[in-house]
Motif scaffolding. Structure first.
Motif, mmCIF file in Angstrom:
data_model
loop_
_atom_site.group_PDB
_atom_site.id
_atom_site.type_symbol
_atom_site.label_atom_id
_atom_site.label_comp_id
_atom_site.label_asym_id
_atom_site.label_seq_id
_atom_site.Cartn_x
_atom_site.Cartn_y
_atom_site.Cartn_z
ATOM 1 N N ASP A 1 0.868 -1.181 0.000
ATOM 2 C CA ASP A 1 0.000 0.000 0.000
ATOM 3 C C ASP A 1 0.900 1.225 0.000
ATOM 4 O OD1 ASP A 1 -2.023 1.737 0.067
ATOM 5 O OD2 ASP A 1 -2.672 1.296 2.120
ATOM 6 N N LEU A 2 1.476 1.475 -1.153
ATOM 7 C CA LEU A 2 2.505 2.509 -1.202
ATOM 8 C C LEU A 2 2.078 3.769 -1.938
ATOM 9 C CD1 LEU A 2 5.697 0.380 -1.969
ATOM 10 C CD2 LEU A 2 5.056 1.431 0.194
ATOM 11 N N ILE A 3 0.958 3.698 -2.634
ATOM 12 C CA ILE A 3 0.557 4.876 -3.408
ATOM 13 C C ILE A 3 0.400 6.065 -2.468
ATOM 14 C CG2 ILE A 3 -1.299 5.879 -4.821
ATOM 15 C CD1 ILE A 3 0.360 3.823 -6.291
ATOM 16 N N GLY A 4 0.984 7.197 -2.869
ATOM 17 C CA GLY A 4 0.886 8.382 -2.039
ATOM 18 C C GLY A 4 2.035 8.522 -1.059
ATOM 19 N N THR A 5 2.991 7.548 -1.090
ATOM 20 C CA THR A 5 4.149 7.681 -0.201
ATOM 21 C C THR A 5 5.352 8.189 -0.985
ATOM 22 O OG1 THR A 5 4.941 5.457 -0.629
ATOM 23 C CG2 THR A 5 3.369 5.718 1.183
ATOM 24 N N ARG A 6 6.274 8.787 -0.237
ATOM 25 C CA ARG A 6 7.505 9.249 -0.878
ATOM 26 C C ARG A 6 8.311 8.065 -1.408
ATOM 27 N NH1 ARG A 6 9.834 14.228 0.921
ATOM 28 N NH2 ARG A 6 8.106 15.631 1.302
ATOM 29 N N LEU A 7 8.222 6.941 -0.693
ATOM 30 C CA LEU A 7 8.955 5.745 -1.103
ATOM 31 C C LEU A 7 8.548 5.333 -2.521
ATOM 32 C CD1 LEU A 7 10.882 3.430 -0.354
ATOM 33 C CD2 LEU A 7 8.903 2.170 0.512
ATOM 34 N N ALA A 8 7.243 5.354 -2.779
ATOM 35 C CA ALA A 8 6.751 4.944 -4.098
ATOM 36 C C ALA A 8 7.340 5.840 -5.175
ATOM 37 C CB ALA A 8 5.232 5.000 -4.133
ATOM 38 N N VAL A 9 7.343 7.150 -4.901
ATOM 39 C CA VAL A 9 7.861 8.092 -5.897
ATOM 40 C C VAL A 9 9.356 7.831 -6.140
ATOM 41 C CG1 VAL A 9 8.283 10.522 -6.412
ATOM 42 C CG2 VAL A 9 6.148 9.829 -5.308
ATOM 43 N N VAL A 10 10.109 7.615 -5.052
ATOM 44 C CA VAL A 10 11.554 7.385 -5.206
ATOM 45 C C VAL A 10 11.813 6.082 -5.961
ATOM 46 C CG1 VAL A 10 13.671 6.887 -3.949
ATOM 47 C CG2 VAL A 10 12.232 8.796 -3.237
ATOM 48 N N GLY B 1 -0.134 9.687 -5.889
ATOM 49 C CA GLY B 1 -1.564 9.691 -5.626
ATOM 50 C C GLY B 1 -2.130 11.079 -5.368
ATOM 51 N N GLY B 2 -1.505 12.129 -5.907
ATOM 52 C CA GLY B 2 -1.990 13.488 -5.727
ATOM 53 C C GLY B 2 -1.592 14.081 -4.383
ATOM 54 N N LYS B 3 -0.956 13.283 -3.537
ATOM 55 C CA LYS B 3 -0.598 13.807 -2.212
ATOM 56 C C LYS B 3 0.776 14.456 -2.220
ATOM 57 C CE LYS B 3 -2.994 10.106 0.103
ATOM 58 N NZ LYS B 3 -2.654 8.794 0.652
ATOM 59 N N ILE B 4 1.621 13.991 -3.139
ATOM 60 C CA ILE B 4 2.977 14.538 -3.177
ATOM 61 C C ILE B 4 3.101 15.424 -4.402
ATOM 62 C CG2 ILE B 4 5.415 13.964 -3.404
ATOM 63 C CD1 ILE B 4 4.701 11.377 -1.880
ATOM 64 N N LEU B 5 3.297 16.695 -4.121
ATOM 65 C CA LEU B 5 3.312 17.675 -5.201
ATOM 66 C C LEU B 5 4.747 18.045 -5.531
ATOM 67 C CD1 LEU B 5 0.686 18.573 -6.354
ATOM 68 C CD2 LEU B 5 0.870 20.705 -5.065
ATOM 69 N N LEU B 6 5.145 17.819 -6.754
ATOM 70 C CA LEU B 6 6.460 18.285 -7.179
ATOM 71 C C LEU B 6 6.271 19.528 -8.032
ATOM 72 C CD1 LEU B 6 8.559 15.119 -8.017
ATOM 73 C CD2 LEU B 6 7.965 16.113 -5.828
ATOM 74 N N ILE B 7 7.370 20.188 -8.322
ATOM 75 C CA ILE B 7 7.284 21.455 -9.044
ATOM 76 C C ILE B 7 6.662 21.252 -10.419
ATOM 77 C CG2 ILE B 7 9.652 21.395 -9.977
ATOM 78 C CD1 ILE B 7 7.878 24.496 -8.589
ATOM 79 N N GLY B 8 6.934 20.091 -11.017
ATOM 80 C CA GLY B 8 6.352 19.781 -12.322
ATOM 81 C C GLY B 8 4.838 19.774 -12.272
ATOM 82 N N ASN B 9 4.269 19.254 -11.170
ATOM 83 C CA ASN B 9 2.820 19.210 -11.040
ATOM 84 C C ASN B 9 2.246 20.601 -10.876
ATOM 85 O OD1 ASN B 9 3.909 16.612 -9.144
ATOM 86 N ND2 ASN B 9 2.574 16.210 -10.895
ATOM 87 N N VAL B 10 2.940 21.426 -10.103
ATOM 88 C CA VAL B 10 2.461 22.792 -9.906
ATOM 89 C C VAL B 10 2.426 23.532 -11.232
ATOM 90 C CG1 VAL B 10 2.939 24.982 -8.778
ATOM 91 C CG2 VAL B 10 3.322 22.843 -7.548
ATOM 92 N N ILE B 11 3.491 23.375 -12.004
ATOM 93 C CA ILE B 11 3.554 24.061 -13.309
ATOM 94 C C ILE B 11 2.430 23.557 -14.208
ATOM 95 C CG2 ILE B 11 4.947 24.378 -15.384
ATOM 96 C CD1 ILE B 11 7.433 24.244 -13.573
ATOM 97 N N GLU B 12 2.249 22.239 -14.197
ATOM 98 C CA GLU B 12 1.198 21.656 -15.024
ATOM 99 C C GLU B 12 -0.164 22.253 -14.635
ATOM 100 O OE1 GLU B 12 0.167 17.684 -14.228
ATOM 101 O OE2 GLU B 12 -0.693 17.326 -16.213
ATOM 102 N N ASN B 13 -0.413 22.359 -13.301
ATOM 103 C CA ASN B 13 -1.686 22.928 -12.841
ATOM 104 C C ASN B 13 -1.865 24.360 -13.305
ATOM 105 O OD1 ASN B 13 -2.472 20.623 -11.603
ATOM 106 N ND2 ASN B 13 -1.724 21.223 -9.551
ATOM 107 N N MET B 14 -0.768 25.128 -13.227
ATOM 108 C CA MET B 14 -0.838 26.536 -13.630
ATOM 109 C C MET B 14 -1.323 26.665 -15.066
ATOM 110 S SD MET B 14 -0.177 28.667 -11.389
ATOM 111 C CE MET B 14 0.017 28.286 -9.669
ATOM 112 N N PHE B 15 -0.848 25.777 -15.917
ATOM 113 C CA PHE B 15 -1.206 25.899 -17.337
ATOM 114 C C PHE B 15 -2.538 25.229 -17.651
ATOM 115 C CE2 PHE B 15 3.308 26.846 -17.672
ATOM 116 C CZ PHE B 15 3.295 27.876 -18.592
#
Lengths: 268, 345
Positions: free
Chosen positions: A134-143, A219-233
């Motif tokens: 059950d790793l979705i939404g964890t930093r471990l999953a992203v890494v 899972g939408g819980k970890i926001l990276l800068i790429g996601n923020v930029i994507e949202n802006m546009f």
């Protein structure tokens, strides 16, 4: 030389059209207030900068750098020994191993991210092995996702440097009294630094700016800068702030490359 | 005779099915400049690499001061190498390259800087310590490679064609300098080269190799004046090789004439190869020479003329200070000490 220079012409126009001009437009957008990319009512302002200090953006940048940094470090720790072993294999089948290493890159990256996403859900194919993650939404999953996708980018530059290394240098260091460990620490490692630096740049930058990967595995819980930029546009339609954030990332990347190159100079 | 330092016994090296070094036995003495001379592929570099410890031996033994050297790893041998491509560390400057071996021995800073300075002065590169390797010319890199090896005070210095990348003038200067250095250091130099002139200039002893075997071992004078066979004679210097018959009592017959000679270890009636160096002919008037020939070509070589003389259907190369014309009929005289007989191989 002049003959060869002509061959670069299409590439030059490609770069101007698809890189230089967009970056220029983004720079203009960063310093102004517009509605979308409509420049008719353009108003130059620095108000975009004042928004940068907001915690959501800072957090995204810190997230990006820490997660990408950890992933890059893991890639280096795993990738260097792999590159070293392949470079020192006494076989003419090295190409086969290298092909196997890059073969995952031939499948779509999004597909591989979704594959990890499926495995990280509590109900997955792993259940048949008695494992439920059950790793979705964890930093471990992203890494884990970043490491699995960008590891080849770490291995290849290091492998290239190690493979090309003049073997007589290793003999010379043995000759001068170095044991196997000293040959590595005093000659092989310092001479492979250029490969390590290329590897770090090639893993750190795409991981730090990834947006599909954190979106699916975070899972939408970890926001990276790429996601923020994507949202802006795509959601907020604030092209000005989006552009500014993009430009900030570019500046950050070049600054880090500059620092790394300077350190490289003093290390070698 | 000097003390034995290295002893090769039936040393053999195979790469897969390829026999590169074939049962070589050789004693190398202390404080000697010994040259392994031979064409490329004769196994000379492989022998050097086995002594250095970079190559496993297939068969035979190497003894160093009476001890089996093959049991000692390369980094613990009191032997240093000057590599053909110099193999200087590109990430270190001149000083650090030379100090590399001393730092591994964990010597004091003061001793290291002292010894590096001395070895830099020995190779005439005082003040070059802080330079980067890329900033040096080929000749200077060569000197750094030498300094890096001798600073460790090895008992043996191995030199693998170290001068092959230098231009002629520099190469000749370095020949004298390396020879000089060997005298000063008083250690054994094992020098590998395919250049016979280099070998003759520098060596105390020359080992001529071909196809993994030793053909001849001796002083430069021995090897030049008394080559054992056709290969050695033609590999070292220019020579005329003439078929002849040994007539007994130190007399040899060739070109339908009898000549006195000094060699006598042949059977009467045995076929022999007669070696006469180009500079050992004397050009005389036809009546005075036992050999008569027609000048087919003449080339000015600076100090002397090189004649190509057709005598009894064979081309002879003759060096002379006289300058006859093409087409002249001349006589050739040879002193009996200059006629060298070899077994037909």
């Amino acid at each position: 030389m002049k003959e060869l220079r002509k061959l670069a012409t299409p590439y030059k126009w490609f770069m101007i059209l698809l890189v230089a001009i967009p970056v220029l437009i983004m720079t203009v957008l960063s310093f102004s207030k517009t509605s979308g990319v409509d420049f008719t009512n353009i108003r130059f302002t620095l108000e975009n900068f004042s928004k940068l200090g907001q915690s959501v953006y800072l957090e995204a940048i810190v997230n990006s750098l820490t997660l990408a940094g950890v992933a890059t470090l893991i890639c280096l720790v795993i990738g260097y020994p792999i590159a070293y072993i392949i470079a020192n294999l006494q076989t003419d089948k090295k190409w086969l191993i290298l092909v196997l290493l890059i073969s995952p890159m031939w499948s779509n990256m999004l597909l591989r991210i979704i594959a990890w996403e499926q495995l990280f859900k509590p109900n997955s194919i792993l259940n048949s092995l008695g494992i439920s993650l059950d790793l979705i939404g964890t930093r471990l999953a992203v890494v884990i996702g970043m490491v699995s996708i960008y590891l080849p980018f770490m291995i290849f530059p290091i492998y290239t440097v190690l493979d090309k290394m003049d073997k007589s240098l290793l003999e010379a260091s043995r000759d001068l009294g170095a044991n196997k460990l000293q040959v590595f620490t005093k000659v092989v490692f310092p001479l492979s630094l250029s490969g390590i630096i290329s590897g770090i740049i090639m893993t750190l930058l795409p991981s730090a700016t990834a947006f599909a990967l954190p979106l699916r595995l975070g899972g939408g819980k970890i926001l990276l800068i790429g996601n923020v930029i994507e949202n802006m546009f795509k959601k907020v339609y604030n092209y000005n702030l989006g552009s500014l954030l993009s430009i900030m990332v570019i500046v950050l990347i070049f600054a880090s490359m500059g620092i790394v190159n300077r350190d490289k100079g003093s290390l070698i | 005779m000097a003390e034995k330092l290295i002893e090769l016994k039936n040393l053999t090296k195979r790469f897969d099915d390829n026999l590169v070094v074939d049962r070589i036995s050789l004693d190398i003495y202390k404080n000697q400049f010994i040259t392994l001379l031979g064409p490329s592929g004769c196994g000379k570099t492989t022998i050097l690499r086995m002594i250095a410890g970079f190559e496993e031996i297939t068969d035979g033994q190497i003894y160093f001061e009476g001890k089996d050297l093959t049991k000692i790893p390369a980094n613990e041998r009191e032997i240093n190498t000057v590599f053909q491509n110099y193999a200087l560390f590109p990430h270190l400057n001149v000083y650090e390259n030379i100090a590399f071996g001393l730092r591994l021995k964990k010597l004091d800073q003061s001793e290291i800087s002292d010894r590096v300075a001395r070895s830099l002065s020995m190779v005439k590169l005082i003040g070059y310590g802080k330079r980067s390797i890329e900033a040096l010319s080929g000749g200077q890199q060569q000197r750094v490679a030498l300094a890096r090896a001798i600073v460790n005070r090895p008992k043996v210095l191995l030199l693998d064609e170290p001068l092959s990348a230098l231009d002629l003038k520099l190469r000749q200067d370095m020949q004298y300098e390396i020879k000089d250095m060997q005298h000063q250091l008083g250690i054994t130099f094992i020098f590998v080269t395919h250049d016979q002139e280099e070998a003759l200039t520098m060596s105390d002893r020359i080992v001529v190799l071909n196809e993994g075997k030793i053909l001849q071992t001796g002083s430069p004078e021995d090897v030049y004046n008394e080559p054992v066979n056709r290969f050695v004679a033609s590999f070292i210097g220019e020579s005329n090789i003439i078929p002849g018959i040994y007539c007994g009592n130190r007399v040899v017959e060739f070109f339908k004439a009898r000549f006195d000679c000094v060699d006598d270890h042949f059977e009467t009636g045995e076929k022999v190869d007669v070696v006469i160096r180009p500079e050992d002919f004397e050009v005389v008037v036809v009546q005075e020479g036992k050999i008569t020939g027609k000048v087919a070509d003449i080339v000015f070589k600076g100090v002397h003329y090189e004649l190509c003389v057709m005598a009894n259907g064979q081309e002879l190369i003759v060096h002379t200070l006289k300058s006859p014309n093409i087409g002249d009929i001349i006589g050739l005289k040879v002193d009996k000490f200059e006629i060298h007989l070899m077994k037909v191989s």
